[in-house]
Design a protein around this motif. Structure first.
Motif, PDB file in Angstrom:
ATOM      1  N   ARG A 224      -8.388  -0.608  -2.891  1.00 23.25           N
ATOM      2  CA  ARG A 224      -8.853  -0.581  -1.497  1.00 23.25           C
ATOM      3  C   ARG A 224      -8.228   0.632  -0.844  1.00 23.25           C
ATOM      4  N   PHE A 225      -8.983   1.345  -0.039  1.00 22.58           N
ATOM      5  CA  PHE A 225      -8.414   2.519   0.622  1.00 22.58           C
ATOM      6  C   PHE A 225      -8.861   2.591   2.073  1.00 22.58           C
ATOM      7  N   HIS A 226      -8.050   3.298   2.853  1.00 18.76           N
ATOM      8  CA  HIS A 226      -8.376   3.547   4.259  1.00 18.76           C
ATOM      9  C   HIS A 226      -8.001   5.000   4.562  1.00 18.76           C
ATOM     10  N   LEU A 227      -8.925   5.748   5.141  1.00 18.81           N
ATOM     11  CA  LEU A 227      -8.697   7.167   5.377  1.00 18.81           C
ATOM     12  C   LEU A 227      -8.557   7.445   6.874  1.00 18.81           C
ATOM     13  N   CYS A 228      -7.567   8.261   7.229  1.00 22.21           N
ATOM     14  CA  CYS A 228      -7.435   8.768   8.589  1.00 22.21           C
ATOM     15  C   CYS A 228      -7.848  10.232   8.567  1.00 22.21           C
TER      16      CYS A 228
ATOM     17  N   PRO B 295      -3.782  -1.089  -5.033  1.00 22.89           N
ATOM     18  CA  PRO B 295      -4.549  -1.655  -6.142  1.00 22.89           C
ATOM     19  C   PRO B 295      -4.681  -3.176  -6.018  1.00 22.89           C
ATOM     20  N   ASP B 296      -5.701  -3.692  -6.621  1.00 21.95           N
ATOM     21  CA  ASP B 296      -5.910  -5.138  -6.666  1.00 21.95           C
ATOM     22  C   ASP B 296      -6.484  -5.497  -8.037  1.00 21.95           C
ATOM     23  N   PRO B 297      -5.790  -6.283  -8.870  1.00 19.24           N
ATOM     24  CA  PRO B 297      -4.473  -6.871  -8.598  1.00 19.24           C
ATOM     25  C   PRO B 297      -3.366  -5.842  -8.718  1.00 19.24           C
ATOM     26  N   ALA B 298      -2.252  -6.148  -8.088  1.00 20.46           N
ATOM     27  CA  ALA B 298      -1.076  -5.292  -8.158  1.00 20.46           C
ATOM     28  C   ALA B 298       0.056  -6.066  -8.849  1.00 20.46           C
ATOM     29  N   PRO B 299       0.879  -5.414  -9.653  1.00 25.08           N
ATOM     30  CA  PRO B 299       0.786  -4.012  -9.995  1.00 25.08           C
ATOM     31  C   PRO B 299      -0.294  -3.753 -11.050  1.00 25.08           C
ATOM     32  N   ILE B 300      -0.655  -2.510 -11.199  1.00 23.51           N
ATOM     33  CA  ILE B 300      -1.607  -2.133 -12.245  1.00 23.51           C
ATOM     34  C   ILE B 300      -0.957  -2.363 -13.599  1.00 23.51           C
ATOM     35  N   LYS B 301      -1.726  -2.933 -14.500  1.00 24.49           N
ATOM     36  CA  LYS B 301      -1.223  -3.144 -15.861  1.00 24.49           C
ATOM     37  C   LYS B 301      -2.024  -2.290 -16.838  1.00 24.49           C
ATOM     38  N   VAL B 302      -1.375  -1.920 -17.922  1.00 28.09           N
ATOM     39  CA  VAL B 302      -2.059  -1.132 -18.952  1.00 28.09           C
ATOM     40  C   VAL B 302      -3.247  -1.926 -19.485  1.00 28.09           C
ATOM     41  N   SER B 303      -4.389  -1.258 -19.537  1.00 25.66           N
ATOM     42  CA  SER B 303      -5.588  -1.807 -20.156  1.00 25.66           C
ATOM     43  C   SER B 303      -6.128  -3.050 -19.468  1.00 25.66           C
TER      44      SER B 303
ATOM     45  N   GLY C 168       0.810  -1.209   0.000  1.00 21.23           N
ATOM     46  CA  GLY C 168       0.000   0.000   0.000  1.00 21.23           C
ATOM     47  C   GLY C 168       0.842   1.256   0.000  1.00 21.23           C
ATOM     48  N   THR C 169       0.203   2.337  -0.327  1.00 15.94           N
ATOM     49  CA  THR C 169       0.868   3.634  -0.432  1.00 15.94           C
ATOM     50  C   THR C 169       0.124   4.641   0.424  1.00 15.94           C
ATOM     51  N   LYS C 170       0.887   5.503   1.096  1.00 13.22           N
ATOM     52  CA  LYS C 170       0.267   6.528   1.939  1.00 13.22           C
ATOM     53  C   LYS C 170       0.365   7.871   1.238  1.00 13.22           C
ATOM     54  N   THR C 171      -0.755   8.568   1.152  1.00 11.12           N
ATOM     55  CA  THR C 171      -0.768   9.912   0.587  1.00 11.12           C
ATOM     56  C   THR C 171      -1.412  10.841   1.604  1.00 11.12           C
TER      57      THR C 171
END
Lengths: 403, 140
Positions: free
Chosen positions: B68-72, B54-62, B40-43
């Motif tokens: 999935r996200f979680h917000l604080c 992302p699921d599946p990871a990694p994202i592929k073209v096309s 996961g990545t934190k922004t």
């Protein structure tokens, strides 16, 4: 993990990279004309390996089964599947003509608005038809069977034919495990599914480009050297300044989506082909989609595109980005066959009129102003996407008694 | 949902937010990766901090994918998600659907149809604030 990063960290990395590149630029020796950069190699490798892995279509319960493939082959060449008894699938998709017909716009009982596309590599598509009005290969096969201008037999005619003809009835029973029932729509869809089983087998063979690409992957200099210099130059344009690989992406040379290529889409005076915009509207009104009762996959595992496709205004005048494998065999080109040769296609993109694009602010296609040699190089590259040797042509099956 | 009339303006608005407002460092630091995640990545933004993957990871073209996200941060009432290619100035051909459950959720129906730089733009709305978070990825 995908390399996500915030904008701030991306900018920092870009700056650091710029400094490194600036420092290196003063040290670098001039590269030989055909020496590929690491970035070019990475972009070329995206177009393979070929063929990609594939699996049966879960929406079609007879996908990949020999009995259905054999039944589909019988159906493909049978003109009785048209309302007049004179037009078969093979009328417009001729095996000897790379599964196309060589016409600008195709003709069944009447001339239609679009060019008959080749049938190669359809199993890798997400959308079918120039406008993507269909989300499965079997649904696409229904289109000519329902359109009176093409074959137009319709559900009742198809069901009557299959029930009454001993050989077709036998072929149906072998493919689907039961005799044709009372549901005319279901029988018509099943015929389309048997045809799909046949068409899934039409995967192009390996090409000189694949040999070059794989030689690049294993760092085989001798293997790379066998690829013509003109094709390498054309390939560099394709993945670089030409920007072609943005849409013609991946092993099949298509991203599976739609684009406005600046080709006029007037069918005749006062009548316009809406392209993808019309295709999405037709998809949404069709009972023959992955969201409908004819999908054999109870999980609807391949229906994400159908559920989420967006009707964009910019889709008006967009047409499917075709795959480019065997493209040298499938002239004429574009959705209405308006460009006669590959050289014409390259010339079109080189001199594209940006004012004609309904781009809505998009910045992808640009007038390239290619030199004569560059245009020739691009054609040389495209010609190396032709399978060698050519695969045997699928023929009309000999009459074998089905029991 | 944060709605924008024009994509270009929307991107500019989002960037303004991303640059002009310094992240709330303490809140961002306190936002822990969900216990059942391995990646996961934190922004971080001014009001909310997001973990997403992302699921599946990694994202592929096309290829279709979900997020999935979680917000604080403060309670969230709506979340919208869209993809944007700033170099090409176009978005996705698909309309994603967000399922929000408290401060977490999933986004289905995403597809990035070209190689290059993509932005995943998360529009968050609470009772008293709204914010746009942007993550970027380069698809090969």
């Amino acid at each position: 993990m995908t390399p996500w990063h915030s904008r701030a960290s991306a900018a920092a990395r870009l700056s650091a990279l710029s400094v490194v590149l600036w420092l290196l630029s003063g040290l670098a020796m001039p590269a030989p004309a055909l020496q590929l950069t690491a970035e070019e190699e990475r972009r070329i490798l995206r177009h393979g390996p070929w063929p990609p892995a594939s699996r049966p279509d879960p929406s079609n319960r007879v996908s990949g089964t020999p009995a259905a493939i054999a039944f589909g082959r019988t159906l493909f060449f049978d003109p009785r599947l048209s309302v007049s008894g004179t037009i078969s699938c093979a009328t417009c998709h001729q095996p000897d003509r790379a599964w196309a017909d060589g016409r600008t716009r195709s003709r069944g009982h009447r001339t239609v608005e679009r060019n008959a596309p080749s049938l190669f590599n359809l199993r890798f598509n997400r959308w079918f038809g120039w406008d993507g009005a269909h989300d499965t290969l079997w649904a696409q096969n229904l289109r000519p069977l329902l359109d009176w201008r093409e074959m137009g037999i319709g559900p009742a005619g198809a069901a009557r034919l299959v029930r009454s003809d001993r050989q077709l009835s036998c072929g149906y029973r072998r493919a689907f495990g039961a005799a044709p029932g009372e549901d005319d729509d279901l029988i018509l869809v099943d015929l389309a599914k048997a045809l799909a089983a046949l068409l899934e087998t039409l995967v192009t063979g390996r090409t000189p480009f694949d040999d070059f690409r794989d030689a690049l992957a294993r760092n085989d200099a001798a293997g790379q050297a066998r690829y013509p210099a003109a094709a390498v130059r054309g390939l560099r344009l394709f993945i670089g300044r030409g920007n072609c690989a943005v849409c013609h992406f991946g092993p099949a040379f298509t991203n599976g989506e739609f684009a406005d290529a600046g080709v006029p889409h007037f069918i005749e005076a006062g009548r316009v082909d809406p392209g993808r915009h019309g295709g999405i509207r037709r998809l949404r009104s069709s009972p023959y989609t992955l969201l409908g009762r004819f999908n054999d996959d109870p999980q609807r595992s391949t229906a994400a595109g159908t559920r989420h496709v967006r009707l964009r205004e910019s889709a008006f005048g967009e047409f499917r980005v075709p795959g480019l494998r065997n493209v040298a065999l499938t002239a004429p080109y574009m959705h209405a066959g308006s460009l006669r040769t590959l050289a014409d296609v390259v010339h079109h993109y080189s001199t594209i009129d940006e004012e004609r694009l309904h781009a809505g602010g998009e910045r992808i296609l640009r007038r390239l102003d290619l030199s004569e040699r560059e245009r020739s190089d691009l054609v040389s590259f495209l010609e190396t996407l032709t399978e060698q040797p050519r695969r045997p042509v699928v023929r009309k099956p000999a009459h074998v008694q089905c029991r | 949902m944060v709605r924008h009339g024009r994509p270009a303006l929307a991107a500019a608005f989002a960037l303004l937010l991303a640059f002009a407002l310094p992240p709330a460092a303490s809140q961002a630091a306190a936002c822990a990766r969900p216990a059942d995640w391995t990646g996961g990545t934190k922004t971080a933004g001014e009001v909310w901090t997001a973990w997403w993957r992302p699921d599946p990871a990694p994202i592929k073209v096309s290829a279709h994918f979900s997020i999935r996200f979680h917000l604080c941060g403060p309670p969230v009432s709506r979340v919208s998600v869209r993809g944007w290619m700033p170099d090409h100035r176009h978005g996705m051909n698909y309309r994603p659907v967000v399922a929000l459950n408290g401060g977490s959720g999933t986004v289905d129906g995403l597809l990035f149809h070209m190689p290059g730089l993509w932005q995943l733009i998360l529009g968050i709305r609470g009772e008293t604030a709204r914010e746009t978070l942007i993550a970027e990825t380069v698809l090969e």
